[in-house]
Scaffold this motif. Structure first.
Motif, PDB file in Angstrom:
ATOM      1  N   ARG A   1      23.156  34.395  -1.281  1.00 55.55           N
ATOM      2  CA  ARG A   1      22.801  34.194   0.122  1.00 55.55           C
ATOM      3  C   ARG A   1      22.346  32.748   0.316  1.00 55.55           C
ATOM      4  N   GLU A   2      21.558  32.256  -0.639  1.00 49.66           N
ATOM      5  CA  GLU A   2      21.083  30.870  -0.530  1.00 49.66           C
ATOM      6  C   GLU A   2      22.225  29.864  -0.712  1.00 49.66           C
ATOM      7  N   ILE A   3      23.130  30.176  -1.632  1.00 48.40           N
ATOM      8  CA  ILE A   3      24.279  29.282  -1.840  1.00 48.40           C
ATOM      9  C   ILE A   3      25.094  29.211  -0.552  1.00 48.40           C
ATOM     10  N   ARG A   4      25.249  30.371   0.075  1.00 49.70           N
ATOM     11  CA  ARG A   4      26.012  30.436   1.317  1.00 49.70           C
ATOM     12  C   ARG A   4      25.378  29.542   2.379  1.00 49.70           C
ATOM     13  N   LEU A   5      24.057  29.676   2.521  1.00 47.75           N
ATOM     14  CA  LEU A   5      23.344  28.859   3.510  1.00 47.75           C
ATOM     15  C   LEU A   5      23.477  27.374   3.205  1.00 47.75           C
ATOM     16  N   ALA A   6      23.331  27.033   1.918  1.00 45.93           N
ATOM     17  CA  ALA A   6      23.419  25.618   1.532  1.00 45.93           C
ATOM     18  C   ALA A   6      24.792  25.061   1.892  1.00 45.93           C
ATOM     19  N   LEU A   7      25.838  25.844   1.660  1.00 46.58           N
ATOM     20  CA  LEU A   7      27.196  25.381   1.954  1.00 46.58           C
ATOM     21  C   LEU A   7      27.406  25.239   3.460  1.00 46.58           C
ATOM     22  N   LEU A   8      26.894  26.217   4.212  1.00 41.32           N
ATOM     23  CA  LEU A   8      27.053  26.141   5.669  1.00 41.32           C
ATOM     24  C   LEU A   8      26.297  24.936   6.219  1.00 41.32           C
ATOM     25  N   GLU A   9      25.110  24.695   5.682  1.00 41.47           N
ATOM     26  CA  GLU A   9      24.347  23.527   6.136  1.00 41.47           C
ATOM     27  C   GLU A   9      25.049  22.230   5.773  1.00 41.47           C
ATOM     28  N   ALA A  10      25.834  22.270   4.695  1.00 42.81           N
ATOM     29  CA  ALA A  10      26.596  21.070   4.308  1.00 42.81           C
ATOM     30  C   ALA A  10      27.859  20.952   5.149  1.00 42.81           C
ATOM     31  N   ASN A  27      33.464  24.672   6.010  1.00 41.38           N
ATOM     32  CA  ASN A  27      34.100  25.628   6.912  1.00 41.38           C
ATOM     33  C   ASN A  27      33.663  27.059   6.592  1.00 41.38           C
ATOM     34  N   TYR A  28      33.303  27.837   7.628  1.00 43.87           N
ATOM     35  CA  TYR A  28      32.718  29.161   7.366  1.00 43.87           C
ATOM     36  C   TYR A  28      33.684  30.096   6.647  1.00 43.87           C
ATOM     37  N   GLY A  62      30.984  18.849   3.657  1.00 42.09           N
ATOM     38  CA  GLY A  62      31.830  19.831   4.331  1.00 42.09           C
ATOM     39  C   GLY A  62      33.309  19.488   4.290  1.00 42.09           C
ATOM     40  N   ALA A  63      33.628  18.219   4.556  1.00 41.36           N
ATOM     41  CA  ALA A  63      35.038  17.822   4.591  1.00 41.36           C
ATOM     42  C   ALA A  63      35.635  17.889   3.189  1.00 41.36           C
ATOM     43  N   ALA A  64      34.914  17.357   2.220  1.00 41.19           N
ATOM     44  CA  ALA A  64      35.435  17.317   0.844  1.00 41.19           C
ATOM     45  C   ALA A  64      35.711  18.723   0.333  1.00 41.19           C
ATOM     46  N   LEU A  65      34.858  19.664   0.710  1.00 40.98           N
ATOM     47  CA  LEU A  65      35.010  21.021   0.182  1.00 40.98           C
ATOM     48  C   LEU A  65      35.979  21.882   0.984  1.00 40.98           C
ATOM     49  N   SER A  66      36.300  21.473   2.213  1.00 40.54           N
ATOM     50  CA  SER A  66      37.118  22.367   3.041  1.00 40.54           C
ATOM     51  C   SER A  66      38.572  21.927   3.194  1.00 40.54           C
ATOM     52  N   ILE A  67      38.820  20.607   3.160  1.00 40.07           N
ATOM     53  CA  ILE A  67      40.142  20.102   3.552  1.00 40.07           C
ATOM     54  C   ILE A  67      41.280  20.728   2.756  1.00 40.07           C
ATOM     55  N   ARG A  68      41.133  20.766   1.457  1.00 43.70           N
ATOM     56  CA  ARG A  68      42.228  21.269   0.629  1.00 43.70           C
ATOM     57  C   ARG A  68      42.554  22.736   0.973  1.00 43.70           C
ATOM     58  N   ARG A  69      41.511  23.547   1.068  1.00 46.58           N
ATOM     59  CA  ARG A  69      41.711  24.972   1.288  1.00 46.58           C
ATOM     60  C   ARG A  69      42.322  25.228   2.670  1.00 46.58           C
ATOM     61  N   ILE A  70      41.846  24.498   3.669  1.00 50.97           N
ATOM     62  CA  ILE A  70      42.289  24.747   5.048  1.00 50.97           C
ATOM     63  C   ILE A  70      43.690  24.174   5.293  1.00 50.97           C
ATOM     64  N   THR A  71      43.970  22.990   4.747  1.00 52.57           N
ATOM     65  CA  THR A  71      45.265  22.369   5.054  1.00 52.57           C
ATOM     66  C   THR A  71      46.284  22.557   3.936  1.00 52.57           C
ATOM     67  N   GLY A  72      45.825  22.876   2.743  1.00 51.86           N
ATOM     68  CA  GLY A  72      46.750  22.955   1.611  1.00 51.86           C
ATOM     69  C   GLY A  72      47.128  21.575   1.082  1.00 51.86           C
ATOM     70  N   ARG A  73      46.573  20.517   1.684  1.00 56.28           N
ATOM     71  CA  ARG A  73      46.896  19.153   1.245  1.00 56.28           C
ATOM     72  C   ARG A  73      45.776  18.610   0.373  1.00 56.28           C
ATOM     73  N   PRO A  74      46.123  17.975  -0.722  1.00 56.57           N
ATOM     74  CA  PRO A  74      45.084  17.502  -1.634  1.00 56.57           C
ATOM     75  C   PRO A  74      44.407  16.224  -1.167  1.00 56.57           C
ATOM     76  N   ILE A  75      43.139  16.090  -1.498  1.00 54.45           N
ATOM     77  CA  ILE A  75      42.479  14.796  -1.355  1.00 54.45           C
ATOM     78  C   ILE A  75      42.944  13.977  -2.552  1.00 54.45           C
ATOM     79  N   LYS A  76      43.506  12.799  -2.298  1.00 57.93           N
ATOM     80  CA  LYS A  76      44.012  12.002  -3.419  1.00 57.93           C
ATOM     81  C   LYS A  76      43.030  10.911  -3.832  1.00 57.93           C
ATOM     82  N   PHE A  77      42.342  10.354  -2.833  1.00 56.28           N
ATOM     83  CA  PHE A  77      41.364   9.312  -3.139  1.00 56.28           C
ATOM     84  C   PHE A  77      40.132   9.502  -2.271  1.00 56.28           C
TER      85      PHE A  77
END
Ligand SMILES: Nc1nc2c(ncn2[C@@H]2O[C@H](COP(=O)(O)OP(=O)(O)OP(=O)(O)O)[C@@H](O)[C@H]2O)c(=O)[nH]1
Ligand SMILES: [Mg+2]
Length: 440
Positions: A32-41, A44-45, A254-269
């Motif tokens: 539950r705490e991990i969830r909150l920490a991620l949402l605060e960061a 993406n829900y 938030g962006a670093a952790l969500s972009i790949r999963r949501i778009t399927g595109r990798p962060i390259k740099f």
């Protein structure tokens, strides 16, 4: 980087580790705490839900709860899941054609022009012959900016006054081919919002030069907005990846952790500063370690190799591997790295460094104080901190204009970093004393 998230996760982990046995209820409370920490960061829900679901599934299994160190197992599961969330493997550029074309797209101010120059520098160091192309015909200052950067790198910048972006891009590609340049980096114009005109211009450029890479340059500070921008761009022009900039700022993760999963595109740099060397290849594993406060020793070694003199870099790498990292190394590195800009970028990569930076934001003066304290030590003390007793501490405190408790704090933090480095390199070996190595 992501200090707040790191600190929150570490609080949860130390509680879990502190328990000999974990019950399912403990795991649920921790999650539950991990969830909150991620949402605060600002993750993406949907991503948070899926991630905590996966962690839960694995963490409440018999083997974990019955194991000797269940808390540690949970940390390992979180780490694995974070890595897989960010794509698992490092995704590099595919630049096989001669010349290859990289097109940088993104909103205004996201860091396209800076990233174009950073990429040119990086490719040049790898022995390629890059060319920069300015196609922002709407803002003369944009062309000047790229020209200045190109000059500083000794990389040609192509631009044709009075022509359309499509024509400029196509001509630059041809010119590069004739002149044996092998990577064409196109810096496109940004807009405040994603508008139709902007997209059709990008589509036309794409059709004219068929890029090998279309990279979205997105500002990590904008969190979920960066993610939705990535979705839109991907729908219209099929991105091949993302450069996430300004990770050195207060981005929450938030962006670093969500972009790949949501778009399927990798962060390259990732962009980690305003200077041209401040571009790092994105490695999901290393990023997970940074988020978990385990540091990123590999990137630190790479950075050291790229920027410091080779002998020193080699020595540092060896010493970290052999668990012989001393206060002297710590000091030398901090001094060398100071040349490269804010220390926060370096400390991010040292295990346990979130603590060194204090509980709040990065405090450069605190780092300056740590440096002064280490400098006030003798070489012998730096190599063998265990000899620093009460009277030596008093002398060091006086010599650096600090209190004994400040000296204790620096020593304590160094010990923690060293312990974490030992875990990272997996060596509990008894290696020779640092004094032997240096022949002191
Ligand atoms: N701290 C930090 N600043 C960055 C980074 N990347 C870019 N910047 C800064 O962000 C500002 C905008 O960067 P530009 O490269 O000009 O952005 P752009 O996308 O080309 O902007 P437009 O051409 O106006 O659309 C500049 O002040 C850069 O120095 C980064 O990784 N970290
Ligand atoms: Mg620009």
């Amino acid at each position: 980087m992501f200090d707040s998230l790191t600190n929150k996760l570490n609080t949860v982990f130390s509680r879990l580790r502190g328990k000999g046995k974990l019950s399912e209820a403990d795991v649920t409370a921790g999650l539950r705490e991990i969830r909150l920490a991620l949402l605060e960061a600002d993750v993406n829900y949907k991503v948070v839900k899926e991630l905590t679901g996966h962690i839960r599934e694995r963490a409440v299994g018999e083997e974990v709860l019955q194991s000797l160190s269940p808390g540690q197992q949970v940390v390992k599961i979180v780490r694995d899941e974070l890595i897989s969330l960010m794509g698992g493997e490092h995704a590099g550029l595919s630049l096989d054609r001669r010349p290859s074309v990289i097109m940088l797209v993104g909103l205004q101010g996201s860091g396209k022009t800076t990233s174009a120059a950073k990429l040119a520098l990086k490719l040049k160091k790898e022995g390629r012959r890059p060319v920069l192309v300015a196609v922002d015909v709407y803002r003369p200052a944009a062309v000047t900016q790229l020209k200045t950067l190109g000059e500083s790198l000794d990389v040609p910048v192509r631009f044709d006054e009075g022509r359309t972006p499509v024509k400029i891009a196509a001509a630059a590609r041809e010119w590069s081919e004739e002149n044996l340049y092998d990577v064409v980096i196109i810096d496109t114009a940004g807009r405040l919002q994603i508008d139709k005109e902007m997209m059709s211009e990008l589509q036309e450029i794409k059709a004219a030069v068929s890029p090998d890479e279309i990279l979205l340059v997105a500002d990590a500070m904008t969190g979920q907005e960066a993610v939705s921008i990535a979705v839109t761009f991907d729908e219209r022009i099929d991105l091949t990846g993302v450069i996430l900039t300004k990770l050195d700022g207060d981005a929450r993760g938030g962006a670093a952790l969500s972009i790949r999963r949501i778009t399927g595109r990798p962060i390259k740099f990732v962009g980690v500063g305003e200077k041209l060397p401040d571009l790092e290849p994105f490695h999901p594993e290393r990023m997970a370690d940074r988020i978990l406060g385990m540091g990123d020793v590999l990137s630190l070694i790479e950075q050291a190799e790229a920027t410091l003199d080779q002998d020193k870099a080699e020595r540092l790498a060896q010493r970290i591997k052999k668990n012989q990292f001393t206060l002297q190394d710590f000091l030398e590195q901090l001094e060398e790295m100071q040349k490269l800009g804010p220390l926060s970028g370096i400390l991010d990569k040292l295990p346990g460094a979130a603590k060194l930076k204090g509980d709040t934001a990065v405090d450069e003066s605190e780092i300056g104080r740590s440096l002064a304290i280490i400098r006030a030590m003798t070489l012998e003390e730096r190599l063998q901190p265990s000899i620093i007793g009460g009277s030596r501490k008093k002398r060091i405190a006086r010599g650096s204009g600090n209190k004994v408790r400040d000296v204790n704090r620096v020593l304590g933090r160094f010990k923690e970093s060293k312990k974490a480095l030992k875990l990272m390199t997996g060596r509990r070996g008894k290696g020779r004393s640092p004094l032997d190595i240096l022949g002191v």
